[in-house]
Design a protein around this motif. Structure first.
Motif, PDB file in Angstrom:
ATOM      1  N   GLN A   1       0.832  -1.197   0.000  1.00 28.73           N
ATOM      2  CA  GLN A   1       0.000   0.000   0.000  1.00 28.73           C
ATOM      3  C   GLN A   1       0.864   1.243   0.000  1.00 28.73           C
TER       4      GLN A   1
ATOM      5  N   LYS B   1      -3.673   5.305  -1.736  1.00 28.27           N
ATOM      6  CA  LYS B   1      -4.120   4.227  -2.617  1.00 28.27           C
ATOM      7  C   LYS B   1      -4.643   3.060  -1.799  1.00 28.27           C
ATOM      8  N   GLN B   2      -5.455   2.246  -2.462  1.00 23.70           N
ATOM      9  CA  GLN B   2      -5.951   1.052  -1.793  1.00 23.70           C
ATOM     10  C   GLN B   2      -4.841   0.021  -1.665  1.00 23.70           C
ATOM     11  N   ARG B   3      -5.001  -0.826  -0.661  1.00 30.69           N
ATOM     12  CA  ARG B   3      -4.038  -1.904  -0.509  1.00 30.69           C
ATOM     13  C   ARG B   3      -4.142  -2.829  -1.723  1.00 30.69           C
ATOM     14  N   GLU B   4      -2.999  -3.231  -2.239  1.00 34.01           N
ATOM     15  CA  GLU B   4      -2.924  -4.014  -3.468  1.00 34.01           C
ATOM     16  C   GLU B   4      -2.336  -5.392  -3.185  1.00 34.01           C
ATOM     17  N   TRP B   5      -2.985  -6.408  -3.699  1.00 33.41           N
ATOM     18  CA  TRP B   5      -2.450  -7.765  -3.574  1.00 33.41           C
ATOM     19  C   TRP B   5      -1.226  -7.912  -4.458  1.00 33.41           C
TER      20      TRP B   5
ATOM     21  N   TRP C   1      -2.817 -10.389   9.576  1.00 34.03           N
ATOM     22  CA  TRP C   1      -1.958  -9.399   8.944  1.00 34.03           C
ATOM     23  C   TRP C   1      -0.790  -9.018   9.845  1.00 34.03           C
TER      24      TRP C   1
END
Length: 115
Positions: free
Chosen positions: A39, A43-47, A105
């Motif tokens: 992240q 921005k959004q958290r990205e896989w 997490w």
């Protein structure tokens, strides 16, 4: 109590490499799916990548061919080998352990790629 702890972040020049580690405890590591997300501010958290208990791995298109996820069940540790790093890879990287239907997490480790 389940704990997921990342390490290995830091500052690296574009084109360089870095290896992140993720130690998980409080679970039967061998049956957990391990993953990485990232992240950046705003921005959004990205896989990023996932490795299953059966060693099957998947990657986001943005990192495919440059990043490698792996695991060492004897050490209860997962890794993310990052090569050919780009400035846009700069982010906080989070490790996850999905165990018995629950995703745990870590707190994240910062990777900064300079130009």
């Amino acid at each position: 109590q389940v704990q997921v702890v990342e390490s290995g972040g830091g500052l690296v020049q574009a084109g360089g490499s870095l290896r992140l580690s993720c130690a998980a405890s409080g679970i039967i590591f061998g049956i957990a799916a391990m993953g990485w997300f990232r992240q950046t501010p705003g921005k959004q958290r990205e896989w990023v990548a996932t490795i299953t208990s059966g060693d099957s791995s998947n990657y986001a298109d943005s990192v495919k061919g440059r990043f490698t996820i792996s695991r060492d069940n004897a050490k209860n540790t997962a890794y993310l080998e990052m090569n050919s790093l780009k400035v846009e890879d700069t982010a906080v990287y989070y490790c996850t352990a999905t165990y018995r239907g629950i995703r745990y997490w870590g707190k994240g480790t910062l990777v900064t790629v300079s130009s």
